[in-house]
Design a protein around this motif. Structure first.
Motif, PDB file in Angstrom:
ATOM      1  N   LEU A   1       0.842  -1.204   0.000  1.00  0.00           N
ATOM      2  CA  LEU A   1       0.000   0.000   0.000  1.00  0.00           C
ATOM      3  C   LEU A   1       0.871   1.246   0.000  1.00  0.00           C
ATOM      4  O   LEU A   1       1.681   1.450   0.908  1.00  0.00           O
ATOM      5  CB  LEU A   1      -0.917   0.006   1.233  1.00  0.00           C
ATOM      6  N   TYR A   2       0.688   2.076  -1.014  1.00  0.00           N
ATOM      7  CA  TYR A   2       1.336   3.385  -1.078  1.00  0.00           C
ATOM      8  C   TYR A   2       0.371   4.378  -0.449  1.00  0.00           C
ATOM      9  O   TYR A   2      -0.779   4.485  -0.884  1.00  0.00           O
ATOM     10  CB  TYR A   2       1.640   3.759  -2.532  1.00  0.00           C
ATOM     11  N   TYR A   3       0.836   5.094   0.575  1.00  0.00           N
ATOM     12  CA  TYR A   3      -0.064   5.933   1.361  1.00  0.00           C
ATOM     13  C   TYR A   3       0.619   7.238   1.759  1.00  0.00           C
ATOM     14  O   TYR A   3       1.843   7.383   1.671  1.00  0.00           O
ATOM     15  CB  TYR A   3      -0.498   5.195   2.636  1.00  0.00           C
ATOM     16  N   SER A   4      -0.207   8.170   2.189  1.00  0.00           N
ATOM     17  CA  SER A   4       0.274   9.351   2.895  1.00  0.00           C
ATOM     18  C   SER A   4      -0.672   9.503   4.083  1.00  0.00           C
ATOM     19  O   SER A   4      -1.872   9.193   3.954  1.00  0.00           O
ATOM     20  CB  SER A   4       0.208  10.575   1.962  1.00  0.00           C
TER      21      SER A   4
ATOM     22  N   THR B   1      -4.950  10.436   4.475  1.00  0.00           N
ATOM     23  CA  THR B   1      -5.532  10.644   3.137  1.00  0.00           C
ATOM     24  C   THR B   1      -6.535   9.548   2.781  1.00  0.00           C
ATOM     25  O   THR B   1      -6.913   8.736   3.638  1.00  0.00           O
ATOM     26  CB  THR B   1      -4.406  10.624   2.088  1.00  0.00           C
ATOM     27  N   ALA B   2      -6.864   9.498   1.494  1.00  0.00           N
ATOM     28  CA  ALA B   2      -7.785   8.460   1.002  1.00  0.00           C
ATOM     29  C   ALA B   2      -7.194   7.057   1.124  1.00  0.00           C
ATOM     30  O   ALA B   2      -7.879   6.072   0.855  1.00  0.00           O
ATOM     31  CB  ALA B   2      -8.170   8.748  -0.453  1.00  0.00           C
ATOM     32  N   ALA B   3      -5.937   6.987   1.525  1.00  0.00           N
ATOM     33  CA  ALA B   3      -5.324   5.672   1.770  1.00  0.00           C
ATOM     34  C   ALA B   3      -5.745   5.102   3.127  1.00  0.00           C
ATOM     35  O   ALA B   3      -5.627   3.898   3.364  1.00  0.00           O
ATOM     36  CB  ALA B   3      -3.801   5.785   1.714  1.00  0.00           C
ATOM     37  N   LEU B   4      -6.239   5.978   4.015  1.00  0.00           N
ATOM     38  CA  LEU B   4      -6.463   5.539   5.402  1.00  0.00           C
ATOM     39  C   LEU B   4      -7.482   4.404   5.505  1.00  0.00           C
ATOM     40  O   LEU B   4      -7.273   3.436   6.259  1.00  0.00           O
ATOM     41  CB  LEU B   4      -6.884   6.722   6.273  1.00  0.00           C
TER      42      LEU B   4
ATOM     43  N   LEU C   1      -6.951  -3.251   5.942  1.00  0.00           N
ATOM     44  CA  LEU C   1      -5.905  -4.286   5.935  1.00  0.00           C
ATOM     45  C   LEU C   1      -5.555  -4.695   7.369  1.00  0.00           C
ATOM     46  O   LEU C   1      -5.360  -5.878   7.671  1.00  0.00           O
ATOM     47  CB  LEU C   1      -4.654  -3.767   5.202  1.00  0.00           C
ATOM     48  N   ILE C   2      -5.492  -3.693   8.248  1.00  0.00           N
ATOM     49  CA  ILE C   2      -5.201  -3.981   9.665  1.00  0.00           C
ATOM     50  C   ILE C   2      -6.355  -4.786  10.273  1.00  0.00           C
ATOM     51  O   ILE C   2      -6.139  -5.811  10.934  1.00  0.00           O
ATOM     52  CB  ILE C   2      -4.965  -2.671  10.454  1.00  0.00           C
ATOM     53  N   GLU C   3      -7.576  -4.320  10.047  1.00  0.00           N
ATOM     54  CA  GLU C   3      -8.752  -4.991  10.632  1.00  0.00           C
ATOM     55  C   GLU C   3      -8.833  -6.453  10.181  1.00  0.00           C
ATOM     56  O   GLU C   3      -9.178  -7.329  10.955  1.00  0.00           O
ATOM     57  CB  GLU C   3     -10.026  -4.218  10.226  1.00  0.00           C
ATOM     58  N   MET C   4      -8.456  -6.707   8.916  1.00  0.00           N
ATOM     59  CA  MET C   4      -8.551  -8.076   8.378  1.00  0.00           C
ATOM     60  C   MET C   4      -7.341  -8.918   8.717  1.00  0.00           C
ATOM     61  O   MET C   4      -7.292 -10.091   8.386  1.00  0.00           O
ATOM     62  CB  MET C   4      -8.676  -8.042   6.846  1.00  0.00           C
ATOM     63  N   ASN C   5      -6.320  -8.242   9.293  1.00  0.00           N
ATOM     64  CA  ASN C   5      -5.080  -8.953   9.612  1.00  0.00           C
ATOM     65  C   ASN C   5      -4.431  -9.516   8.333  1.00  0.00           C
ATOM     66  O   ASN C   5      -3.854 -10.607   8.368  1.00  0.00           O
ATOM     67  CB  ASN C   5      -5.372 -10.070  10.616  1.00  0.00           C
ATOM     68  N   ALA C   6      -4.538  -8.771   7.251  1.00  0.00           N
ATOM     69  CA  ALA C   6      -3.955  -9.208   5.976  1.00  0.00           C
ATOM     70  C   ALA C   6      -2.485  -8.771   5.939  1.00  0.00           C
ATOM     71  O   ALA C   6      -2.156  -7.693   6.426  1.00  0.00           O
ATOM     72  CB  ALA C   6      -4.708  -8.581   4.808  1.00  0.00           C
ATOM     73  N   PRO C   7      -1.602  -9.582   5.363  1.00  0.00           N
ATOM     74  CA  PRO C   7      -0.202  -9.185   5.280  1.00  0.00           C
ATOM     75  C   PRO C   7      -0.024  -8.071   4.239  1.00  0.00           C
ATOM     76  O   PRO C   7      -0.561  -8.173   3.130  1.00  0.00           O
ATOM     77  CB  PRO C   7       0.519 -10.466   4.828  1.00  0.00           C
ATOM     78  N   PHE C   8       0.674  -7.006   4.614  1.00  0.00           N
ATOM     79  CA  PHE C   8       0.907  -5.925   3.649  1.00  0.00           C
ATOM     80  C   PHE C   8       2.190  -5.184   3.996  1.00  0.00           C
ATOM     81  O   PHE C   8       2.635  -5.167   5.141  1.00  0.00           O
ATOM     82  CB  PHE C   8      -0.276  -4.950   3.594  1.00  0.00           C
TER      83      PHE C   8
ATOM     84  N   LYS D   1      -2.379   5.426  14.933  1.00  0.00           N
ATOM     85  CA  LYS D   1      -1.038   5.315  15.540  1.00  0.00           C
ATOM     86  C   LYS D   1       0.019   5.090  14.451  1.00  0.00           C
ATOM     87  O   LYS D   1       1.030   5.778  14.394  1.00  0.00           O
ATOM     88  CB  LYS D   1      -1.047   4.136  16.528  1.00  0.00           C
ATOM     89  N   ARG D   2      -0.267   4.139  13.560  1.00  0.00           N
ATOM     90  CA  ARG D   2       0.734   3.802  12.539  1.00  0.00           C
ATOM     91  C   ARG D   2       0.960   4.951  11.566  1.00  0.00           C
ATOM     92  O   ARG D   2       2.046   5.078  11.011  1.00  0.00           O
ATOM     93  CB  ARG D   2       0.307   2.542  11.766  1.00  0.00           C
ATOM     94  N   GLU D   3      -0.071   5.785  11.333  1.00  0.00           N
ATOM     95  CA  GLU D   3       0.104   6.915  10.410  1.00  0.00           C
ATOM     96  C   GLU D   3       0.553   8.182  11.149  1.00  0.00           C
ATOM     97  O   GLU D   3       0.708   9.240  10.534  1.00  0.00           O
ATOM     98  CB  GLU D   3      -1.190   7.154   9.621  1.00  0.00           C
ATOM     99  N   GLY D   4       0.735   8.062  12.468  1.00  0.00           N
ATOM    100  CA  GLY D   4       1.208   9.206  13.250  1.00  0.00           C
ATOM    101  C   GLY D   4       0.160  10.297  13.399  1.00  0.00           C
ATOM    102  O   GLY D   4       0.485  11.479  13.534  1.00  0.00           O
ATOM    103  N   LEU D   5      -1.116   9.917  13.401  1.00  0.00           N
ATOM    104  CA  LEU D   5      -2.209  10.892  13.498  1.00  0.00           C
ATOM    105  C   LEU D   5      -2.708  10.942  14.944  1.00  0.00           C
ATOM    106  O   LEU D   5      -3.027   9.899  15.511  1.00  0.00           O
ATOM    107  CB  LEU D   5      -3.363  10.489  12.580  1.00  0.00           C
TER     108      LEU D   5
END
Ligand SMILES: N[C@@H](CCC(=O)N[C@@H](CS)C(=O)NCC(=O)O)C(=O)O
Length: 212
Positions: A4-7, A10-13, A19-26, A202-206
């Protein structure tokens, strides 16, 4: 394994959160839009719009947050994040996903990038129109929760809730944020209690908004 490319924020959140909720590897790759990284030649090869998010699925890059959410729901159907084809909630699911994508998201784009649609000379009018569309949207969402509905589609948590919550977060510094509508505000509070939403912050520093 997804990439996942994110900032942050943003709309990536919503995609990151899911992905976190599903516990999917990324794997997470920061594209700092404050520094213009979304317009680099390398990133434009992945996402010709020069926007985030981009999600690499089975080696191929894909974009458009609502479509990515629907794709993930489909690929992980056992997690139950979308009503099945033919289920009674399916029509509402599609309608509200597209309402978010086609009405609310473009209005937010105009709110945050007011010079883009009709030039800097029309920025004030663009923002006023965006605000009116968004406030109308929040009123509609508020009415939807007026009858005691737990999530957007009733008792089932779906990707629509990830999308709606992310969008309402974007209104936090608007003159009348989504939380100002009582039923919608109560829904947002329920969503803000989700550990995975706290984790993505937390992971996005928000640090703003998530604490209420
Ligand atoms: N419709 C796209 C919108 C993506 C979008 O507008 N992303 C913004 C951040 S929320 C962005 O990348 N902005 C940087 C830019 O446009 O240069 C989606 O849903 O993914």
């Amino acid at each position: 394994m997804y990439k996942l490319y994110y900032s942050p924020g943003t709309a990536a959140l919503a995609v990151h959160w899911m992905l976190i909720e599903m516990n999917a590897p990324f794997e997470l790759v920061l594209i700092d839009i404050e520094k213009g990284a979304q317009k680099s030649a390398d990133y434009l090869k992945l996402n010709p719009d020069g926007r985030v998010p981009t999600l690499v699925v089975d080696g191929a890059p894909h974009f458009e947050c609502p479509a990515l959410l629907m794709l993930l729901a489909e690929r992980h159907s056992e997690a139950g994040f979308a009503p099945a084809i033919g289920a009674p909630e399916r029509a509402d699911y599609l309608q509200w996903m597209f309402y978010c994508a086609n009405t609310l998201q473009p209005a937010f784009r105009n709110w945050f990038y007011p010079d883009e649609a009709a030039g800097a000379e029309n920025a004030t009018a663009t923002k006023a129109r965006a605000r009116a569309i968004l406030e109308d949207g929040f009123a509609r969402l508020d009415a939807r929760f007026g009858g005691g509905r737990q999530f957007m589609l009733g008792s089932q948590l779906t990707v629509l809730d990830f999308l709606v919550t992310m969008l309402t977060r974007w209104s936090r510094n608007m003159p009348k944020p989504a939380t100002a509508w009582p039923h919608l505000g109560a829904y947002i509070d329920r969503m803000r209690a989700m550990p995975s939403l706290r984790e993505v912050h937390k992971r996005e520093g928000l640090t703003d908004w998530i604490g209420g």
